[in-house]
Enzyme design. Structure first.
Site, PDB file in Angstrom:
ATOM      1  N   ARG A 101      28.563  -7.244 -19.147  1.00  0.00           N
ATOM      2  CA  ARG A 101      28.230  -5.938 -19.526  1.00  0.00           C
ATOM      3  C   ARG A 101      26.746  -5.417 -20.931  1.00  0.00           C
ATOM      4  O   ARG A 101      26.645  -4.312 -20.810  1.00  0.00           O
ATOM      5  CB  ARG A 101      29.658  -5.064 -19.570  1.00  0.00           C
ATOM      6  CG  ARG A 101      29.560  -3.326 -19.569  1.00  0.00           C
ATOM      7  CD  ARG A 101      28.567  -2.783 -17.679  1.00  0.00           C
ATOM      8  NE  ARG A 101      28.947  -1.743 -18.504  1.00  0.00           N
ATOM      9  CZ  ARG A 101      27.930  -0.667 -19.519  1.00  0.00           C
ATOM     10  NH1 ARG A 101      27.792  -1.438 -20.502  1.00  0.00           N
ATOM     11  NH2 ARG A 101      27.745   1.027 -19.551  1.00  0.00           N
ATOM     12  N   LYS A 102      27.414  -6.065 -21.982  1.00  0.00           N
ATOM     13  CA  LYS A 102      26.833  -5.903 -23.402  1.00  0.00           C
ATOM     14  C   LYS A 102      27.338  -4.060 -23.842  1.00  0.00           C
ATOM     15  O   LYS A 102      27.084  -3.143 -23.583  1.00  0.00           O
ATOM     16  CB  LYS A 102      25.340  -6.074 -23.625  1.00  0.00           C
ATOM     17  CG  LYS A 102      24.711  -6.733 -23.111  1.00  0.00           C
ATOM     18  CD  LYS A 102      23.089  -7.005 -23.850  1.00  0.00           C
ATOM     19  CE  LYS A 102      22.922  -8.426 -23.426  1.00  0.00           C
ATOM     20  NZ  LYS A 102      22.856  -9.828 -21.535  1.00  0.00           N
ATOM     21  N   PHE A 103      28.622  -4.366 -23.380  1.00  0.00           N
ATOM     22  CA  PHE A 103      28.805  -2.195 -23.803  1.00  0.00           C
ATOM     23  C   PHE A 103      28.207  -2.846 -25.500  1.00  0.00           C
ATOM     24  O   PHE A 103      28.208  -3.123 -26.499  1.00  0.00           O
ATOM     25  CB  PHE A 103      30.539  -2.711 -24.149  1.00  0.00           C
ATOM     26  CG  PHE A 103      31.382  -2.870 -22.444  1.00  0.00           C
ATOM     27  CD1 PHE A 103      30.837  -1.840 -22.204  1.00  0.00           C
ATOM     28  CD2 PHE A 103      31.957  -3.817 -22.634  1.00  0.00           C
ATOM     29  CE1 PHE A 103      32.367  -2.290 -20.443  1.00  0.00           C
ATOM     30  CE2 PHE A 103      31.922  -4.359 -21.729  1.00  0.00           C
ATOM     31  CZ  PHE A 103      32.742  -2.690 -19.985  1.00  0.00           C
ATOM     32  N   ASN A 129      30.980  -8.943 -22.976  1.00  0.00           N
ATOM     33  CA  ASN A 129      30.356  -9.248 -24.782  1.00  0.00           C
ATOM     34  C   ASN A 129      29.842  -7.721 -25.079  1.00  0.00           C
ATOM     35  O   ASN A 129      29.821  -6.908 -23.978  1.00  0.00           O
ATOM     36  CB  ASN A 129      29.448  -9.977 -24.475  1.00  0.00           C
ATOM     37  CG  ASN A 129      27.843  -9.685 -23.584  1.00  0.00           C
ATOM     38  OD1 ASN A 129      28.531  -8.622 -22.734  1.00  0.00           O
ATOM     39  ND2 ASN A 129      27.106 -10.039 -22.861  1.00  0.00           N
TER      40      ASN A 129
END
Ligand code: S5P
Length: 267
Positions: A101-103, A129
């Site tokens: 999701r690469k927050f 992540n």
């Protein structure tokens, strides 16, 4: 040049079982143990737009994987039982689910994005992540949701794409934040080994059997470069498996190449 300082024992040379014994994070222990048991350090990125296709691929490739990586927001036919179905396959084949999701927002917003919304990622993904652009608050926000569920976080320390700004001082800061939050952070997305602490796992995307690039900045290196020379632990392979004529055979090829390279590295 590796960022880790030289030491008598290089953690990259330790077996996964040894490294499992040197960590207290239950998810890291579980991952090291399943990698050793299944003899695989292969993660596959299932970047498809159909949930049906994703679940079929997960079932077919599951025996070859330690971690299955998803981008749930690509799915055009997403239904709320997706997470449960994928979890059943993860139990059947013994792999972990990593939602890529690469927050990248402030802690409060990221925690809501993780727990709520349509996808309720925290309910089904073992791993997520994040970028550290917002500072350590993002780690605290995600941890509030994930730690009670024994989830783990990977910090994006480097990227595989050309012209990435995740380098130098930014990468060093990411490693420092990981070390300060090792109760929730289990490792990195990086191009190479960055920390000599044996509990941290290094995941590397941008992998092909031959070096190369795509038309949008992705750069590919070989298994030997990534697991051998650069001492990363887990390779993330996407299109070279999912677009192969026979994805199962191709996954076996990558799994064997990555495990053999790792076995030569570990004592
Ligand atoms: O730096 C990165 C980080 C990630 S997580 N570079 C990447 O390519 N990824 C992801 O790895 C990307 O989102 C995609 O899911 C996968 C690589 O796919 P491939 O088809 O290029 O192998």
């Amino acid at each position: 040049m590796p960022l880790h300082s030289p030491s008598l024992t290089n953690s990259a040379e330790l077996s996964f079982l040894k490294r499992a014994s040197l960590t207290r994070h239950p998810l890291t222990q579980r991952l090291f143990q399943l990698m050793e048991r299944k003899q695989t350090n292969l993660s596959v990125a299932l970047d498809v737009t159909s949930q049906t296709q994703l679940l079929e691929l997960a079932d077919a490739l599951g025996p070859q994987l330690c971690v299955l990586k998803t981008h749930v927001d690509l799915l055009e036919d997403y239904t709320p039982d997706f997470g449960h179905k994928l979890q059943m396959l993860a139990d059947k084949h013994q792999f972990l689910i990593f939602e890529d999701r690469k927050f990248a927002d402030i802690g409060q917003t990221s925690s809501l994005q993780y727990a709520k919304g349509i996808y309720r990622i925290a309910e089904w993904a073992h791993l997520i992540n994040a970028h550290i652009v917002p500072g350590p608050g993002i780690i605290d926000g995600l941890k509030q949701i994930g730690a009670p569920k024994q989830r783990g976080l990977l910090l994006i320390a480097e990227m595989s794409s050309a012209g990435t700004t995740a380098k130098g001082a930014y990468t060093r800061k990411t490693v420092q934040l990981a070390e300060e939050h090792a109760d929730f952070v289990i490792g990195f997305i990086s191009l190479r080994k960055l920390s000599d602490q044996p509990n941290f796992l290094h995941f590397t995307p941008g992998v092909k059997l031959k070096k190369g690039k795509d038309s949008l900045g992705q750069r590919y290196r070989t298994v030997e470069e990534i697991v051998g020379e650069n001492q990363s632990d887990i390779i993330i392979v996407g299109r070279d498996i999912t677009h192969a004529v026979n994805p199962q055979e191709q996954a076996i090829t990558y799994r064997q190449a990555a495990w053999e390279t790792l076995s030569r590295r570990c004592r």
